[in-house]
Scaffold this motif. Structure first.
Motif, PDB file in Angstrom:
ATOM      1  N   THR A  89      -9.818  -4.269   2.712  1.00 10.87           N
ATOM      2  CA  THR A  89      -8.815  -4.814   3.501  1.00 10.87           C
ATOM      3  C   THR A  89      -9.380  -5.847   4.366  1.00 10.87           C
ATOM      4  O   THR A  89     -10.459  -5.745   4.813  1.00 10.87           O
ATOM      5  N   ALA A  90      -8.633  -6.787   4.642  1.00 11.71           N
ATOM      6  CA  ALA A  90      -9.100  -7.821   5.489  1.00 11.71           C
ATOM      7  C   ALA A  90      -7.975  -8.130   6.344  1.00 11.71           C
ATOM      8  O   ALA A  90      -6.877  -7.778   6.099  1.00 11.71           O
ATOM      9  N   SER A  91      -8.199  -8.867   7.398  1.00 15.39           N
ATOM     10  CA  SER A  91      -7.179  -9.110   8.353  1.00 15.39           C
ATOM     11  C   SER A  91      -5.878  -8.951   7.675  1.00 15.39           C
ATOM     12  O   SER A  91      -5.009  -8.294   8.062  1.00 15.39           O
ATOM     13  N   THR A  92      -5.618  -9.676   6.765  1.00 20.22           N
ATOM     14  CA  THR A  92      -4.382  -9.497   6.103  1.00 20.22           C
ATOM     15  C   THR A  92      -4.680  -9.149   4.700  1.00 20.22           C
ATOM     16  O   THR A  92      -3.908  -9.305   3.836  1.00 20.22           O
ATOM     17  N   THR A  93      -5.812  -8.642   4.488  1.00 18.63           N
ATOM     18  CA  THR A  93      -6.202  -8.312   3.161  1.00 18.63           C
ATOM     19  C   THR A  93      -6.874  -6.993   3.100  1.00 18.63           C
ATOM     20  O   THR A  93      -7.714  -6.762   2.311  1.00 18.63           O
ATOM     21  N   ARG A  94      -6.595  -6.167   3.956  1.00 17.68           N
ATOM     22  CA  ARG A  94      -7.317  -4.956   4.038  1.00 17.68           C
ATOM     23  C   ARG A  94      -7.376  -4.207   2.744  1.00 17.68           C
ATOM     24  O   ARG A  94      -6.385  -4.017   2.098  1.00 17.68           O
ATOM     25  N   ARG A  95      -8.486  -3.730   2.400  1.00 25.11           N
ATOM     26  CA  ARG A  95      -8.530  -2.934   1.214  1.00 25.11           C
ATOM     27  C   ARG A  95      -8.039  -1.625   1.645  1.00 25.11           C
ATOM     28  O   ARG A  95      -8.059  -0.713   0.922  1.00 25.11           O
ATOM     29  N   THR A  96      -7.803  -1.380   2.714  1.00 25.30           N
ATOM     30  CA  THR A  96      -7.781  -0.119   3.263  1.00 25.30           C
ATOM     31  C   THR A  96      -6.588   0.587   3.647  1.00 25.30           C
ATOM     32  O   THR A  96      -5.908   0.591   4.032  1.00 25.30           O
ATOM     33  N   THR A  97      -6.272   1.282   4.270  1.00 27.25           N
ATOM     34  CA  THR A  97      -5.377   2.054   4.956  1.00 27.25           C
ATOM     35  C   THR A  97      -4.934   3.193   4.157  1.00 27.25           C
ATOM     36  O   THR A  97      -4.098   3.055   3.361  1.00 27.25           O
ATOM     37  N   ALA A  98      -5.324   4.331   4.457  1.00 25.95           N
ATOM     38  CA  ALA A  98      -4.673   5.329   3.783  1.00 25.95           C
ATOM     39  C   ALA A  98      -5.288   6.624   4.000  1.00 25.95           C
ATOM     40  O   ALA A  98      -6.437   6.749   4.161  1.00 25.95           O
ATOM     41  N   ALA A  99      -4.451   7.626   4.020  1.00 27.30           N
ATOM     42  CA  ALA A  99      -5.018   8.879   4.226  1.00 27.30           C
ATOM     43  C   ALA A  99      -4.822   9.693   3.009  1.00 27.30           C
ATOM     44  O   ALA A  99      -3.752   9.913   2.580  1.00 27.30           O
ATOM     45  N   ARG A 100      -5.863  10.211   2.448  1.00 25.98           N
ATOM     46  CA  ARG A 100      -5.766  11.018   1.271  1.00 25.98           C
ATOM     47  C   ARG A 100      -6.690  12.153   1.512  1.00 25.98           C
ATOM     48  O   ARG A 100      -7.626  12.060   2.236  1.00 25.98           O
ATOM     49  N   SER A 101      -6.616  13.221   0.948  1.00 28.17           N
ATOM     50  CA  SER A 101      -7.500  14.283   1.286  1.00 28.17           C
ATOM     51  C   SER A 101      -8.765  14.218   0.478  1.00 28.17           C
ATOM     52  O   SER A 101      -9.427  13.260   0.522  1.00 28.17           O
ATOM     53  N   ARG A 102      -9.080  15.159  -0.280  1.00 32.72           N
ATOM     54  CA  ARG A 102     -10.396  15.149  -0.910  1.00 32.72           C
ATOM     55  C   ARG A 102     -10.492  14.260  -2.127  1.00 32.72           C
ATOM     56  O   ARG A 102      -9.606  14.222  -2.931  1.00 32.72           O
ATOM     57  N   LEU A 103     -11.619  13.611  -2.271  1.00 30.99           N
ATOM     58  CA  LEU A 103     -11.883  12.849  -3.487  1.00 30.99           C
ATOM     59  C   LEU A 103     -12.644  13.839  -4.344  1.00 30.99           C
ATOM     60  O   LEU A 103     -13.815  14.062  -4.101  1.00 30.99           O
ATOM     61  N   ALA A 104     -11.984  14.458  -5.289  1.00 29.13           N
ATOM     62  CA  ALA A 104     -12.642  15.478  -6.078  1.00 29.13           C
ATOM     63  C   ALA A 104     -13.741  14.870  -6.907  1.00 29.13           C
ATOM     64  O   ALA A 104     -13.883  13.673  -6.957  1.00 29.13           O
ATOM     65  N   ALA A 105     -14.469  15.729  -7.580  1.00 31.54           N
ATOM     66  CA  ALA A 105     -15.577  15.196  -8.362  1.00 31.54           C
ATOM     67  C   ALA A 105     -15.109  14.093  -9.278  1.00 31.54           C
ATOM     68  O   ALA A 105     -14.157  14.242 -10.009  1.00 31.54           O
TER      69      ALA A 105
ATOM     70  N   ASP B 283       1.857  -8.586   7.400  1.00 31.10           N
ATOM     71  CA  ASP B 283       1.176  -9.858   7.609  1.00 31.10           C
ATOM     72  C   ASP B 283       0.854 -10.521   6.279  1.00 31.10           C
ATOM     73  O   ASP B 283       1.047 -11.731   6.111  1.00 31.10           O
ATOM     74  N   ARG B 284       0.357  -9.784   5.354  1.00 27.05           N
ATOM     75  CA  ARG B 284       0.038 -10.369   4.050  1.00 27.05           C
ATOM     76  C   ARG B 284       1.288 -10.804   3.309  1.00 27.05           C
ATOM     77  O   ARG B 284       1.290 -11.821   2.635  1.00 27.05           O
ATOM     78  N   GLN B 285       2.325  -9.988   3.415  1.00 28.61           N
ATOM     79  CA  GLN B 285       3.581 -10.364   2.770  1.00 28.61           C
ATOM     80  C   GLN B 285       4.096 -11.703   3.310  1.00 28.61           C
ATOM     81  O   GLN B 285       4.675 -12.493   2.573  1.00 28.61           O
ATOM     82  N   GLU B 286       3.875 -11.927   4.612  1.00 28.42           N
ATOM     83  CA  GLU B 286       4.432 -13.107   5.267  1.00 28.42           C
ATOM     84  C   GLU B 286       3.435 -14.251   5.414  1.00 28.42           C
ATOM     85  O   GLU B 286       3.767 -15.314   5.953  1.00 28.42           O
ATOM     86  N   GLY B 287       2.197 -14.049   4.958  1.00 32.59           N
ATOM     87  CA  GLY B 287       1.195 -15.107   5.037  1.00 32.59           C
ATOM     88  C   GLY B 287       0.708 -15.362   6.443  1.00 32.59           C
ATOM     89  O   GLY B 287       0.416 -16.504   6.815  1.00 32.59           O
ATOM     90  N   VAL B 288       0.575 -14.291   7.233  1.00 38.50           N
ATOM     91  CA  VAL B 288       0.165 -14.402   8.630  1.00 38.50           C
ATOM     92  C   VAL B 288      -1.265 -13.897   8.788  1.00 38.50           C
ATOM     93  O   VAL B 288      -1.626 -12.831   8.262  1.00 38.50           O
ATOM     94  N   ASP B 289      -2.098 -14.646   9.504  1.00 35.94           N
ATOM     95  CA  ASP B 289      -3.450 -14.216   9.844  1.00 35.94           C
ATOM     96  C   ASP B 289      -3.336 -13.156  10.932  1.00 35.94           C
ATOM     97  O   ASP B 289      -2.860 -13.426  12.031  1.00 35.94           O
ATOM     98  N   SER B 290      -3.782 -11.944  10.638  1.00 35.61           N
ATOM     99  CA  SER B 290      -3.599 -10.852  11.593  1.00 35.61           C
ATOM    100  C   SER B 290      -4.432 -11.023  12.847  1.00 35.61           C
ATOM    101  O   SER B 290      -4.135 -10.440  13.888  1.00 35.61           O
ATOM    102  N   ASP B 291      -5.492 -11.828  12.783  1.00 36.56           N
ATOM    103  CA  ASP B 291      -6.311 -12.073  13.979  1.00 36.56           C
ATOM    104  C   ASP B 291      -5.621 -13.036  14.939  1.00 36.56           C
ATOM    105  O   ASP B 291      -5.607 -12.823  16.152  1.00 36.56           O
ATOM    106  N   THR B 292      -5.034 -14.089  14.394  1.00 42.89           N
ATOM    107  CA  THR B 292      -4.469 -15.146  15.241  1.00 42.89           C
ATOM    108  C   THR B 292      -2.953 -15.084  15.362  1.00 42.89           C
ATOM    109  O   THR B 292      -2.366 -15.683  16.264  1.00 42.89           O
TER     110      THR B 292
END
Length: 317
Positions: free
Chosen positions: A2-18, A136-145
């Protein structure tokens, strides 16, 4: 990621099994639709035989290829195996969608924070890289600025994930929450949600005790820095952090600390206005969810808790 508006991230999941064996690379880039011949119209004949081929734009049907921008250094979502093949959750899902659409999804490596720019410049047809769907990504907005930097993208959401903190094994530095990072050094991938969360948390820290943030082009570089003792903690999406904890140094390098935060959907990014391709991707995802291939991929990589029941367009907040 994830990045400012590209975060790879966000999410809550429980265990990553083997995690299942990662040497299944060969299936990742196959279209899986009939035998390929070498004549000039083999791509079009293969495409026409697929159940959802007619949903694609004609230009892509003619090429028989969907170009995918991806940061291929984010195991287990997408990464290179020992033979150099692109493997992981995203390539496996793309291969399954390719069977429905009658095309090959070709993954092209790029730095995460440049993927949306590559999409806007037509270098890629889609971006699929553990990218969190955000407004932000949907709208093309830089989340920092808060400034508009492009026309934005549409997302086809296909998975849910959260952000985790990890430390060297046996040395958690007393870190249990994001607030505990004040006065510590944190390594992240540049432009990810982890990066955004770290900057936001640093602003809350007491004077003289901020978070020192070191951002890298990819998550593997951040892990290397932490492994070498150059930081107190690292942060990335939960599936990635859990995979690193399980595999790095045979499970002896890292440990997860605290709980996941900021759960959100991963989305496949498609240029605004490219609604025909967007809707074709959604139809293909729904098809592989319905026929069970989606569940098999998530089971293979031990991430079933991030499953969704149907593909959603622009479900991020």
């Amino acid at each position: 990621m994830t990045a400012s508006t590209t975060r790879r991230t966000t999410a809550a999941r429980s265990r990553l099994a083997a995690v299942g064996a990662i040497a299944v690379a060969g299936a990742l880039l196959l279209t899986g639709c009939g035998d390929q011949t070498k004549d000039n119209d083999s791509g079009s004949s293969e495409t026409s035989a697929a159940p959802l081929a007619d949903k694609l734009p004609q230009t892509i049907r003619d090429k028989g290829v969907i170009k995918v921008g991806s940061d291929i250094a984010y195991a287990p979502v997408e990464f290179k195996d020992g033979s150099g093949k692109t493997v992981g959750i995203d390539p496996d899902l793309a291969a399954a969608m390719g069977k429905q659409l009658g095309v090959t999804f070709e993954f092209e490596n790029g730095t995460f924070d440049t993927l949306l720019g590559g999409l806007r410049s037509d270098r890629y047809d889609i971006a699929m890289s553990a990218m969190t769907d955000t407004k932000d990504r949907q709208e093309g907005v830089d989340s920092d600025t808060g400034k508009k930097v492009g026309e934005g993208v549409d997302f086809v959401d296909y998975f849910t994930a959260g952000v985790s903190i990890y430390t060297k094994k046996g040395d958690d530095q007393g870190i249990k929450t994001w607030a505990d990072l004040c006065g510590k050094k944190l390594v992240v991938q540049r432009g990810t949600v982890s990066h955004d969360l770290a900057k936001a948390e640093a602003e809350k820290c007491p004077a003289g005790k901020t978070i020192t943030i070191e951002a890298f082009d990819n998550d593997q570089q951040a892990q290397t820095r932490l492994r070498a003792g150059g930081a107190d903690a690292g942060s990335s999406d939960f599936p990635v952090a859990a995979y690193a904890v399980k595999t790095s140094g045979g499970g002896k390098d890292f440990q997860l600390v605290g709980e996941q935060v900021d759960a959100a959907p991963y989305g496949i990014a498609v240029a605004k206005g490219d609604t025909e391709l967007r809707d074709a991707i959604k139809a293909a995802l729904d098809a592989v969810i319905e026929n069970g291939e989606y569940q098999k991929v998530l089971e293979k990589w031990g991430v079933t808790e991030g499953a969704v029941e149907e593909a959603t367009i622009n479900g991020g907040k």
